[in-house]
Design a protein around this motif. Structure first.
Motif: not given
Length: 172
Positions: A40-60, A105-109
């Motif tokens: 449910a949480l993931l279904a409400g997110l955008t692709e831009a949110q899915a590509a977010h890293r909270y800090a350099p070197g961290k996973w999206t 990162e090649r795939r959709t959320l």
């Protein structure tokens, strides 16, 4: 029948962080609930949110979900081997190598989220067929002793850990 909580000697101290996060009395119900709340949480997110890293070197965020799917498969495989009585020592896995190799990162959320849901469905089916005796069996993974039931608790606690990180660091 509820899965008994593992004793501290059924897993390496490293995993206490995850096992301690499981406070619910019914592990299987928790795994089902986590699957639903995560989806449910993931279904409400955008692709831009899915590509977010909270800090350099961290996973999206998308890579975190891919990591959850990878880890669930590894932990569930270990659980199956040990529950079936296989005494072969099971290898470690390097999540920092798996995530880039997964090319999430090649795939959709939605695609990565569906993979996580499929891994969970397989875990639930596996657990449904295990007896308390099978769940209590012990083996070796990453050079450390572990029981099948401890691995089930690790799966749930690992997801709880990463979903808390997502809520605290990715979605604020």
């Amino acid at each position: 029948m509820p899965i008994a909580r593992p004793a501290a000697d059924e897993y390496a101290p490293f995993y206490e962080t995850y096992v301690a996060k499981v406070t619910e009395p019914d592990l299987v119900a928790l795994l089902v609930a986590l699957n639903q709340s995560t989806a449910a949480l993931l279904a409400g997110l955008t692709e831009a949110q899915a590509a977010h890293r909270y800090a350099p070197g961290k996973w999206t965020l998308r890579e975190v979900i891919g990591h959850l799917a990878d880890a669930e498969r590894v932990f569930a495989y270990r659980l199956m081997c040990i529950a079936r009585g296989d005494t072969t020592p099971l290898p470690s896995f390097d999540e920092n190598a798996y995530v880039p190799g997964g090319e999430f990162e090649r795939r959709t959320l939605a695609s990565v989220a569906a993979e996580l849901a499929a891994a969970r469905a397989a875990t639930l089916a596996l657990l449904d067929g295990l007896t308390p005796e099978a769940l209590a069996r012990r083996g070796t993974a990453s050079g450390k002793p572990v029981s099948a039931r401890a691995l089930a608790f690790i799966i749930a606690g690992h997801e709880k850990h990463h979903m808390a990180v997502i809520r605290e660091r990715y979605l604020k």
